[in-house]
Motif scaffolding. Sequence first.
Motif, PDB file in Angstrom:
ATOM      1  N   GLY A 111       5.325 -14.840  36.097  1.00  0.00           N
ATOM      2  CA  GLY A 111       4.343 -13.859  36.527  1.00  0.00           C
ATOM      3  C   GLY A 111       3.168 -14.412  37.314  1.00  0.00           C
ATOM      4  O   GLY A 111       2.234 -13.677  37.640  1.00  0.00           O
ATOM      5  N   PHE A 112       3.176 -15.689  37.610  1.00  0.00           N
ATOM      6  CA  PHE A 112       2.103 -16.278  38.416  1.00  0.00           C
ATOM      7  C   PHE A 112       2.705 -17.251  39.417  1.00  0.00           C
ATOM      8  O   PHE A 112       3.892 -17.596  39.345  1.00  0.00           O
ATOM      9  N   CYS A 113       1.863 -17.705  40.349  1.00  0.00           N
ATOM     10  CA  CYS A 113       2.183 -18.913  41.091  1.00  0.00           C
ATOM     11  C   CYS A 113       1.033 -19.885  40.798  1.00  0.00           C
ATOM     12  O   CYS A 113       0.042 -19.486  40.191  1.00  0.00           O
ATOM     13  N   PRO A 114       1.152 -21.149  41.175  1.00  0.00           N
ATOM     14  CA  PRO A 114       0.125 -22.109  40.729  1.00  0.00           C
ATOM     15  C   PRO A 114      -1.318 -21.695  41.056  1.00  0.00           C
ATOM     16  O   PRO A 114      -2.189 -21.746  40.188  1.00  0.00           O
ATOM     17  N   GLY A 115      -1.569 -21.274  42.304  1.00  0.00           N
ATOM     18  CA  GLY A 115      -2.931 -20.895  42.689  1.00  0.00           C
ATOM     19  C   GLY A 115      -3.465 -19.730  41.873  1.00  0.00           C
ATOM     20  O   GLY A 115      -4.588 -19.760  41.367  1.00  0.00           O
ATOM     21  N   THR A 116      -2.633 -18.703  41.734  1.00  0.00           N
ATOM     22  CA  THR A 116      -3.095 -17.521  41.005  1.00  0.00           C
ATOM     23  C   THR A 116      -3.235 -17.807  39.507  1.00  0.00           C
ATOM     24  O   THR A 116      -4.064 -17.195  38.843  1.00  0.00           O
ATOM     25  N   SER A 117      -2.430 -18.737  38.988  1.00  0.00           N
ATOM     26  CA  SER A 117      -2.555 -19.045  37.563  1.00  0.00           C
ATOM     27  C   SER A 117      -3.913 -19.689  37.269  1.00  0.00           C
ATOM     28  O   SER A 117      -4.508 -19.436  36.219  1.00  0.00           O
ATOM     29  N   VAL A 118      -4.391 -20.496  38.221  1.00  0.00           N
ATOM     30  CA  VAL A 118      -5.721 -21.098  38.028  1.00  0.00           C
ATOM     31  C   VAL A 118      -6.792 -20.008  38.024  1.00  0.00           C
ATOM     32  O   VAL A 118      -7.704 -20.006  37.195  1.00  0.00           O
ATOM     33  N   CYS A 119      -6.653 -19.042  38.953  1.00  0.00           N
ATOM     34  CA  CYS A 119      -7.605 -17.919  39.001  1.00  0.00           C
ATOM     35  C   CYS A 119      -7.588 -17.141  37.695  1.00  0.00           C
ATOM     36  O   CYS A 119      -8.638 -16.811  37.142  1.00  0.00           O
ATOM     37  N   ALA A 120      -6.370 -16.832  37.242  1.00  0.00           N
ATOM     38  CA  ALA A 120      -6.246 -16.012  36.045  1.00  0.00           C
ATOM     39  C   ALA A 120      -6.787 -16.757  34.823  1.00  0.00           C
ATOM     40  O   ALA A 120      -7.433 -16.160  33.966  1.00  0.00           O
ATOM     41  N   ALA A 121      -6.521 -18.068  34.782  1.00  0.00           N
ATOM     42  CA  ALA A 121      -7.041 -18.858  33.664  1.00  0.00           C
ATOM     43  C   ALA A 121      -8.570 -18.822  33.669  1.00  0.00           C
ATOM     44  O   ALA A 121      -9.201 -18.737  32.619  1.00  0.00           O
ATOM     45  N   ALA A 122      -9.162 -18.833  34.874  1.00  0.00           N
ATOM     46  CA  ALA A 122     -10.617 -18.788  34.975  1.00  0.00           C
ATOM     47  C   ALA A 122     -11.157 -17.464  34.452  1.00  0.00           C
ATOM     48  O   ALA A 122     -12.284 -17.391  33.975  1.00  0.00           O
ATOM     49  N   ALA A 123     -10.340 -16.411  34.559  1.00  0.00           N
ATOM     50  CA  ALA A 123     -10.784 -15.108  34.068  1.00  0.00           C
ATOM     51  C   ALA A 123     -10.404 -14.909  32.605  1.00  0.00           C
ATOM     52  O   ALA A 123     -10.542 -13.816  32.079  1.00  0.00           O
ATOM     53  N   GLY A 124      -9.869 -15.962  31.992  1.00  0.00           N
ATOM     54  CA  GLY A 124      -9.607 -15.901  30.561  1.00  0.00           C
ATOM     55  C   GLY A 124      -8.211 -15.475  30.168  1.00  0.00           C
ATOM     56  O   GLY A 124      -7.959 -15.182  29.000  1.00  0.00           O
ATOM     57  N   LYS A 125      -7.288 -15.469  31.114  1.00  0.00           N
ATOM     58  CA  LYS A 125      -5.923 -15.033  30.778  1.00  0.00           C
ATOM     59  C   LYS A 125      -5.180 -16.160  30.059  1.00  0.00           C
ATOM     60  O   LYS A 125      -4.966 -17.242  30.615  1.00  0.00           O
ATOM     61  N   LEU A 126      -4.768 -15.863  28.827  1.00  0.00           N
ATOM     62  CA  LEU A 126      -4.114 -16.890  28.013  1.00  0.00           C
ATOM     63  C   LEU A 126      -2.733 -17.242  28.554  1.00  0.00           C
ATOM     64  O   LEU A 126      -2.309 -18.402  28.532  1.00  0.00           O
ATOM     65  N   ASP A 127      -2.014 -16.204  29.039  1.00  0.00           N
ATOM     66  CA  ASP A 127      -0.672 -16.476  29.560  1.00  0.00           C
ATOM     67  C   ASP A 127      -0.730 -17.382  30.787  1.00  0.00           C
ATOM     68  O   ASP A 127       0.159 -18.201  31.022  1.00  0.00           O
TER      69      ASP A 127
END
Lengths: 396, 173
Positions: free
Chosen positions: A105-121
């Motif tokens: 459900g992510f690619c590397p760049g977007t996973s970093v963004c999502a992690a910054a917004a607190g997404k655990l997955d």
Amino acid sequence: MGPLVPEIISNELNLIVAFIVGIGFGYVLEQAGFSSTKKLVGLFYGYDFTVLRVFFTAGVTAMIGVLFLSHFNLLNIDLIYVNPTFLWSALFGGGIMGLGFVIGGFCPGTSVCAAAAGKLDAMVFIIGSVLGVLAFSETYPLVKDLYLAENWGAIRFDKFLGISPELFAVIITVIAVGAFVAVRFVESKVNKVEFKFSFGKAKNKFAFAAIPVLILFITAFTPSSKELIDNEIENNLADGNYIYNKCSSDKLLSELSANHNKINLIDLRSPEEFKKEHIPLAINIPLKDLRNYEWLEYFKQTFKTNVFYSDNVENAKRAYLISNYLGESEKCILTETMEGYKNLIMEGHSPVPPDNVSPHRWREDTNQKLIAKEKFLSKFSTTVKKKVMVAKGGCS
Amino acid sequence: MNSKPYMNPYLAGFLLGLVLLATIYVTGRGLGASGAFKSAVAETVKVSAPEHYSTSEFYKNYESTSEGGFLKSWLVWEVIGVFFGAFISALLSDRIKLRMERGPGVRKRMRFTAALIGGALFGYGSQLGRGCTSGSALSGMAVMSFGGIITMLAIFGGAYMFAYFFRKLWIKG
């Protein structure tokens, strides 16, 4: 002229640049909704095409921007990084990434963004990615052949198709706009909303779409900076009233024997002709390569005089005019061509009599001395080519 | 507290394009992401298993192309920037919250497992394909790289090809 690294911005400062553009990159990705995995995979199930809209708009914007900047000579397209093509690894690697995309459900760049917004997955996805890279490093010997197969080099798509970059950009823009309309239709089907297409609303979008088209037209139909310069050079050549600094072979001989370090004697003929014979101490920069980045230092420096000669005076004049645009260096054209110089040395029927010594004798002696000097200096390799620094890049 | 709506996708795309263009103009290279993961892996292996690091062909290649290691890596700093940029954006739009998203009927453990496996596949694929969606597909498109555009088509083509089989992770039915 861009790129600014490494000439204007140092490699150390470049790391700060990286941090700053990273902030911009992350900010925009998050604002676009790329920190939401549901929004991302919407692309693959047809309910939300945000990714396609953002991705295509960004790609087209940057692509047209690159064309525009290079058209006006603000960006040297030869120095920017073009991802190399390894056909099989691109296809297989891309396919595996696609599989990872729908599962994770992510690619590397977007996973970093999502992690910054607190997404655990997303945090778990990052751990997975790191493990994946580790797995690749351990299995590298097994996939090495595939990884290195079909190396086509840093080829551009427009070159591959044999069309102009402007036309390629037009094609991509048309595909993008077509896709924008199509996905609206798909979205409304999947989300069971009525598909409405009102021209009133579309007007603004057309206005927006007109901007890239206009820029493409400008780049396609106005002469580029290089073409303008070429025109001006040819006009000056044809005009005949342009005043060149000239120096005679006699002057050159005496200057060279007195202080050869003050002079760059530039032979504009082909390397073959240069190899066969040349004026001693000359360096060879074929006229067609004069603008190449590797020679730029010769025209930017201000402590030596560039002396141009070729097998015809016209080419020496042309080089003289081109170097006007390259830098501030002092320059002159040699009155004689290569042939003229030879005649002067060998046959010695010159009208200028220096005091006491026969002109012929003096020239021949000096020429011989210079040949000896050249032989001596060749041990130290005096030609300093500027190293062409193509930017490093890519993700790997 | 309700979070603010997302930016118009075309405007976001335009801004992203400008960021990419500025990057190319200033540095001569595009944006990226997976390369930073690679640097992190390489650095970890270098510290924890130096012997293995010095004999592995993969790390030998890495060592010869990267100058100065982890903290001198352009992509590492860029990705740190991405993290901060996204954090600022999420903060300003009231979107910061420790949570996860999953399809209807998908359990937490399932989502975590899928994220881990998906991440591993993406990580592996990004090394094989010499870059991910950012470095290869998006930046490659901007400079009209044949390889970049082929990788882009393969990523999205592959995702569409496999989407049907994993639909239960995301949608009903």
